[in-house]
Design a protein around this motif. Structure first.
Motif, PDB file in Angstrom:
ATOM      1  N   GLY A  14       0.830  -1.190   0.000  1.00 52.28           N
ATOM      2  CA  GLY A  14       0.000   0.000   0.000  1.00 52.28           C
ATOM      3  C   GLY A  14       0.867   1.242   0.000  1.00 52.28           C
ATOM      4  N   PRO A  15       0.261   2.411   0.114  1.00 50.36           N
ATOM      5  CA  PRO A  15       1.014   3.659  -0.032  1.00 50.36           C
ATOM      6  C   PRO A  15       1.734   4.134   1.228  1.00 50.36           C
ATOM      7  CG  PRO A  15      -1.319   4.133   0.266  1.00 50.36           C
ATOM      8  CD  PRO A  15      -1.197   2.638   0.236  1.00 50.36           C
ATOM      9  N   ASP A  16       1.625   3.421   2.335  1.00 56.62           N
ATOM     10  CA  ASP A  16       2.208   3.871   3.598  1.00 56.62           C
ATOM     11  C   ASP A  16       3.728   3.735   3.548  1.00 56.62           C
ATOM     12  OD1 ASP A  16       2.871   4.524   6.175  1.00 56.62           O
ATOM     13  OD2 ASP A  16       1.366   3.235   7.116  1.00 56.62           O
ATOM     14  N   LEU A  17       4.420   4.866   3.605  1.00 60.05           N
ATOM     15  CA  LEU A  17       5.880   4.847   3.524  1.00 60.05           C
ATOM     16  C   LEU A  17       6.527   4.198   4.742  1.00 60.05           C
ATOM     17  CD1 LEU A  17       6.493   8.417   2.075  1.00 60.05           C
ATOM     18  CD2 LEU A  17       6.838   6.244   0.896  1.00 60.05           C
ATOM     19  N   ARG A  18       5.810   4.122   5.840  1.00 61.82           N
ATOM     20  CA  ARG A  18       6.369   3.470   7.023  1.00 61.82           C
ATOM     21  C   ARG A  18       6.571   1.974   6.792  1.00 61.82           C
ATOM     22  NH1 ARG A  18       2.018   5.441  11.308  1.00 61.82           N
ATOM     23  NH2 ARG A  18       0.756   4.844   9.502  1.00 61.82           N
ATOM     24  N   TRP A  19       5.895   1.418   5.803  1.00 61.73           N
ATOM     25  CA  TRP A  19       6.111   0.029   5.405  1.00 61.73           C
ATOM     26  C   TRP A  19       6.945  -0.063   4.138  1.00 61.73           C
ATOM     27  CZ3 TRP A  19       5.331  -4.008   8.407  1.00 61.73           C
ATOM     28  CH2 TRP A  19       4.408  -3.901   9.456  1.00 61.73           C
ATOM     29  N   ILE A  20       6.758   0.871   3.210  1.00 65.03           N
ATOM     30  CA  ILE A  20       7.513   0.822   1.954  1.00 65.03           C
ATOM     31  C   ILE A  20       9.010   0.944   2.214  1.00 65.03           C
ATOM     32  CG2 ILE A  20       7.916   1.958  -0.252  1.00 65.03           C
ATOM     33  CD1 ILE A  20       5.016   2.841  -0.250  1.00 65.03           C
ATOM     34  N   MET A  21       9.404   1.861   3.097  1.00 65.98           N
ATOM     35  CA  MET A  21      10.830   2.111   3.323  1.00 65.98           C
ATOM     36  C   MET A  21      11.581   0.896   3.862  1.00 65.98           C
ATOM     37  SD  MET A  21      11.139   6.045   4.595  1.00 65.98           S
ATOM     38  CE  MET A  21      10.780   7.406   3.471  1.00 65.98           C
ATOM     39  N   PRO A  22      11.094   0.239   4.917  1.00 67.64           N
ATOM     40  CA  PRO A  22      11.856  -0.944   5.366  1.00 67.64           C
ATOM     41  C   PRO A  22      11.896  -2.059   4.341  1.00 67.64           C
ATOM     42  CG  PRO A  22       9.817  -0.674   6.645  1.00 67.64           C
ATOM     43  CD  PRO A  22      10.011   0.567   5.850  1.00 67.64           C
ATOM     44  N   TYR A  23      10.788  -2.264   3.624  1.00 68.38           N
ATOM     45  CA  TYR A  23      10.805  -3.280   2.570  1.00 68.38           C
ATOM     46  C   TYR A  23      11.819  -2.916   1.491  1.00 68.38           C
ATOM     47  CZ  TYR A  23       6.930  -6.448   3.727  1.00 68.38           C
ATOM     48  OH  TYR A  23       6.135  -7.419   4.296  1.00 68.38           O
ATOM     49  N   ALA A  24      11.824  -1.642   1.059  1.00 71.29           N
ATOM     50  CA  ALA A  24      12.755  -1.217   0.012  1.00 71.29           C
ATOM     51  C   ALA A  24      14.202  -1.335   0.471  1.00 71.29           C
ATOM     52  CB  ALA A  24      12.448   0.221  -0.401  1.00 71.29           C
ATOM     53  N   ALA A  25      14.451  -1.033   1.755  1.00 70.50           N
ATOM     54  CA  ALA A  25      15.813  -1.115   2.280  1.00 70.50           C
ATOM     55  C   ALA A  25      16.313  -2.554   2.348  1.00 70.50           C
ATOM     56  CB  ALA A  25      15.871  -0.488   3.672  1.00 70.50           C
ATOM     57  N   ILE A  26      15.395  -3.525   2.404  1.00 68.94           N
ATOM     58  CA  ILE A  26      15.785  -4.937   2.460  1.00 68.94           C
ATOM     59  C   ILE A  26      15.834  -5.565   1.072  1.00 68.94           C
ATOM     60  CG2 ILE A  26      15.092  -7.219   3.289  1.00 68.94           C
ATOM     61  CD1 ILE A  26      13.842  -5.805   5.710  1.00 68.94           C
ATOM     62  N   LEU A  27      14.822  -5.291   0.244  1.00 67.66           N
ATOM     63  CA  LEU A  27      14.719  -5.965  -1.050  1.00 67.66           C
ATOM     64  C   LEU A  27      15.617  -5.340  -2.116  1.00 67.66           C
ATOM     65  CD1 LEU A  27      10.888  -6.711  -1.198  1.00 67.66           C
ATOM     66  CD2 LEU A  27      12.764  -8.250  -0.604  1.00 67.66           C
ATOM     67  N   SER A  28      15.970  -4.066  -1.989  1.00 62.37           N
ATOM     68  CA  SER A  28      16.878  -3.454  -2.966  1.00 62.37           C
ATOM     69  C   SER A  28      18.259  -4.108  -2.934  1.00 62.37           C
ATOM     70  CB  SER A  28      16.987  -1.946  -2.728  1.00 62.37           C
ATOM     71  OG  SER A  28      15.759  -1.302  -2.967  1.00 62.37           O
ATOM     72  N   PRO A  29      18.843  -4.382  -1.752  1.00 59.34           N
ATOM     73  CA  PRO A  29      20.101  -5.149  -1.759  1.00 59.34           C
ATOM     74  C   PRO A  29      19.946  -6.554  -2.320  1.00 59.34           C
ATOM     75  CG  PRO A  29      19.795  -4.045   0.348  1.00 59.34           C
ATOM     76  CD  PRO A  29      18.514  -3.873  -0.415  1.00 59.34           C
ATOM     77  N   VAL A  30      18.757  -7.161  -2.149  1.00 61.13           N
ATOM     78  CA  VAL A  30      18.525  -8.472  -2.741  1.00 61.13           C
ATOM     79  C   VAL A  30      18.678  -8.393  -4.260  1.00 61.13           C
ATOM     80  CG1 VAL A  30      16.785 -10.251  -3.175  1.00 61.13           C
ATOM     81  CG2 VAL A  30      17.053  -9.309  -0.879  1.00 61.13           C
ATOM     82  N   LEU A  31      18.053  -7.373  -4.867  1.00 60.58           N
ATOM     83  CA  LEU A  31      18.160  -7.198  -6.314  1.00 60.58           C
ATOM     84  C   LEU A  31      19.587  -6.892  -6.728  1.00 60.58           C
ATOM     85  CD1 LEU A  31      16.967  -6.830  -9.158  1.00 60.58           C
ATOM     86  CD2 LEU A  31      16.427  -4.464  -8.531  1.00 60.58           C
TER      87      LEU A  31
END
Length: 347
Positions: free
Chosen positions: A287-304
């Motif tokens: 969803g659009p809540d950055l409080r969830w987007i940011m931690p997910y992005a910080a974890i999955l971006s290194p995966v990519l």
């Protein structure tokens, strides 16, 4: 009727079901497990084949053998990939929220172009030859362009459209400058050719410690901006009513994106599409809540990023394909798909 209206009112004001939070939390935990597995693969797999015994020995019983040295280099490369990947994901998240454009990229505001222009200037006119020297010039260039974009975009009166237009204009001008200098200076062309494709191969412990303070500061600032950026997503008037300071939030968002993307670009060169793809994909299930987007992005971006780096090591053994090329190959089709999907949704 009064009795019947009470449950309806409670239902409307009730908080989100705890099951949804639990699912998101479990998703974060699963993402951390995937990140751990990819990091282990980054240490164990490479252009130079090593046995599991050599990898284990290099990690825990370093005696200076060939295998131990290779594992040590891969550990530095993996750590830098973790840091840079998180920085690119967070900077992309912040820029997409700031510009209200889910397809925005850290290069949108000219940060990558500023770093590249500073590095080619350092090589050509100041004789800088070491990668540790590139870091500071690249970071200075990124920060300078970030400030110029903020100024040209209207400073306190900056809007998402103005910032995007200013960034695009500066990127075009700086790209022309970089190409002109590289054509006239063969030494600059030879040195920049490797840096401009984006790579983790030059990772060292010294470089990690150089960029770590900037990445840590940018990360903390990005997470602190999650709430005010959430408010701004509902429109300027609503954000003001909720107590958000629009100009301050925009300025700090620019600062966070510049620090994160600038430090990442300084260390590894311009790596494209990571900051675009991951936040956009994450938003589809958080969803659009950055409080969830940011931690997910910080974890999955290194995966990519690390996954792409591992692929680049094995597809052309004994040589390597740089990670910036792999992310571009993956990101190009994904970007086209996202654009076409958005156009279809708007028809």
């Amino acid at each position: 009727m009064l009795v019947d209206s009470v449950p309806e009112q409670r239902a409307e004001t009730a908080p989100a079901p705890p099951t949804r939070r639990a699912i998101r939390s479990l998703g974060l935990l699963a993402s951390l497990v995937v990140l751990l597995l990819v990091a282990l693969a980054s240490i164990a797999i490479g252009a130079k084949e090593l046995s599991l015994d050599q990898v284990w020995h290099g990690l825990f019983q370093d005696t200076g053998t060939y295998g131990d040295v290779v594992v040590g280099e891969r550990v530095s490369r993996t750590v830098l990939g973790l840091l840079v990947g998180a920085a690119l994901g967070l900077s992309g998240t912040v820029l997409q929220a700031l510009t209200r454009n889910p397809l925005a990229d850290p290069g949108l505001l000219g940060i990558n172009a500023g770093a590249s222009a500073a590095v080619v200037t350092a090589i050509t006119y100041f004789g800088v030859t070491s990668l540790s020297g590139y870091v500071w010039f690249a970071f200075f260039g990124a920060a300078t362009v970030g400030a110029l974009v903020w100024f040209l975009g209207g400073s306190r009166g900056a809007t998402p459209v103005r910032l995007a237009l200013a960034g695009t204009a500066l990127s075009a001008a700086l790209f022309g400058y970089v190409q002109a200098v590289m054509i006239m200076d063969k030494a600059a062309l030879a040195r920049m050719r490797f840096w401009t494709v984006g790579s983790l191969t030059s990772a060292t412990e010294e470089m990690i410690w150089q960029v770590l303070p900037f990445l840590a500061a940018g990360t903390l600032l990005a997470f602190a901006l999650a709430r005010p950026l959430n408010a701004m997503a509902m429109g300027d008037d609503t954000a003001k009513a909720l107590g958000a300071h629009l100009n301050r939030t925009r300025a700090l968002s620019m600062l966070a994106a510049t620090v994160l993307c600038g430090a990442a670009t300084a260390a590894c060169g311009p790596i494209v599409f990571v900051g675009l793809m991951v936040p956009h994909v994450v938003r589809s299930f958080t969803g659009p809540d950055l409080r969830w987007i940011m931690p997910y992005a910080a974890i999955l971006s290194p995966v990519l990023l690390l996954g792409s780096d591992v692929i680049g090591r094995v597809v052309a053994r004994p040589s390597e394909v740089q990670v910036g090329i792999i992310t571009a190959i993956i990101g190009g089709p994904v970007f086209i798909f996202l654009v076409r999907r958005r156009r279809t949704a708007q028809l």
